[in-house]
Design a protein around this motif. Structure first.
Motif, PDB file in Angstrom:
ATOM      1  N   UNK A 125       5.819  22.464  40.057  1.00  0.00           N
ATOM      2  CA  UNK A 125       6.557  21.577  40.948  1.00  0.00           C
ATOM      3  C   UNK A 125       6.671  20.223  40.266  1.00  0.00           C
ATOM      4  N   UNK A 126       7.888  19.704  40.062  1.00  0.00           N
ATOM      5  CA  UNK A 126       8.033  18.416  39.377  1.00  0.00           C
ATOM      6  C   UNK A 126       7.368  17.274  40.131  1.00  0.00           C
ATOM      7  N   UNK A 127       6.949  16.252  39.402  1.00  0.00           N
ATOM      8  CA  UNK A 127       6.413  15.050  40.033  1.00  0.00           C
ATOM      9  C   UNK A 127       7.415  14.502  41.045  1.00  0.00           C
ATOM     10  N   UNK A 128       6.907  13.832  42.076  1.00  0.00           N
ATOM     11  CA  UNK A 128       7.722  13.154  43.084  1.00  0.00           C
ATOM     12  C   UNK A 128       8.583  14.118  43.906  1.00  0.00           C
ATOM     13  N   UNK A 129       8.104  15.344  44.078  1.00  0.00           N
ATOM     14  CA  UNK A 129       8.895  16.324  44.830  1.00  0.00           C
ATOM     15  C   UNK A 129       8.409  16.440  46.272  1.00  0.00           C
ATOM     16  N   UNK A 130       9.363  16.629  47.168  1.00  0.00           N
ATOM     17  CA  UNK A 130       9.088  17.010  48.549  1.00  0.00           C
ATOM     18  C   UNK A 130       9.630  18.418  48.740  1.00  0.00           C
ATOM     19  N   UNK A 148       3.544  14.324  45.204  1.00  0.00           N
ATOM     20  CA  UNK A 148       4.314  15.398  45.844  1.00  0.00           C
ATOM     21  C   UNK A 148       3.850  15.615  47.282  1.00  0.00           C
ATOM     22  N   UNK A 149       4.771  16.131  48.091  1.00  0.00           N
ATOM     23  CA  UNK A 149       4.449  16.599  49.439  1.00  0.00           C
ATOM     24  C   UNK A 149       4.893  18.058  49.525  1.00  0.00           C
TER      25      UNK A 149
END
Length: 255
Positions: free
Chosen positions: A145-150, A128-129
């Motif tokens: 916050x879901x994985x791979x979220x910006x 995540x970012x």
């Protein structure tokens, strides 16, 4: 001819050497040419989210060569808002920059938190970012916050009232941000793994075309109207995550 045929200053004389030197000589027309041989070096590219995460979180060589630290101007605080001193024990393969993070929060591997406040019991997924966000856990719903979220929160001025508002953009870092479609095919774009046609239904829009300006000639996630206004940064981030959860559950998104 004397210049062209000199080969003492080259590593290997090939059949192309003389013709190439003759062309250079004719093009330069007497101007001096100096070539500097650079030392062996490395090239690091941070132009994609994946490269950004890899280099800042996992690439020890990159961090060492540039003198970077995975924890810069960041305070990890306990419940009494005191420095817990537990940064490296709690967060592994994570980059924290100019942020305040609770020691009771969880940040997944290969994630970057920058210019943000992460409260107690907040769970940030892997890859995540989180940028310029304030994340606080709700007693009933929590904050995940879901994985791979910006995620990135920006301040805007509402056009009609001139009031200061906040919008949090949230994307899957695997979304194709550059992909564009004609307005007629806008429903074929994908957001968080979902067709934009299904996203429009969750946002209670009659068609995916209504997610874009009426005069749009090309549609992409860059100009899609996916995010709503909020009065403060905390509620803005909360609404953004609630919207993504509702979409994946096939429910109507909060207004």
């Amino acid at each position: 001819d004397e210049y062209v045929n000199i080969a003492a200053n080259v590593c290997e004389a090939t059949s192309e050497l003389a013709p190439t030197k003759r062309k250079l000589f004719e093009l330069l027309q007497g101007l001096p040419l100096h070539v500097v041989l650079l030392n062996n070096s490395q090239f690091y590219h941070l132009g994609t989210t994946s490269e950004y995460l890899d280099n800042l979180c996992c690439n020890a060589s990159f961090q060492s060569e540039l003198g970077l630290s995975p924890n810069v101007f960041t305070a990890v605080l306990n419940r009494e808002n005191k420095d817990s001193g537990a940064t490296h024990k709690v967060f592994e393969e994570v980059c924290l920059m100019h942020s305040v993070v609770s020691s009771d929060a969880a940040v997944g591997r290969r994630s970057v938190v920058e210019y943000s406040t992460i409260g107690a019991n907040v769970k940030v997924g892997s890859n995540c970012i989180i940028s310029n966000c304030v994340l606080e856990a709700d007693a009933a719903k929590g904050c995940t916050v879901p994985d791979y979220s910006f995620m990135h929160t920006v301040a805007v001025v509402e056009q009609e009232t001139q009031a200061l508002k906040y919008v949090t953009l949230i994307f899957d870092i695997r979304d194709d941000m550059k992909k564009s479609k004609t307005p007629e095919d806008a429903g074929k774009l994908r957001y968080y793994g979902m067709a934009l046609g299904d996203v429009a239904k969750c946002l209670q829009k009659p068609s995916p075309q209504q997610l874009f300006p009426s005069n749009a000639q090309s549609c992409s996630l860059w100009n899609a109207r996916l995010f709503s206004l909020s009065d403060d940064m905390i509620s803005s981030a909360s609404v953004a995550m609630e919207t993504v959860r509702a979409m994946h559950a096939g429910k109507a998104c909060p207004g």
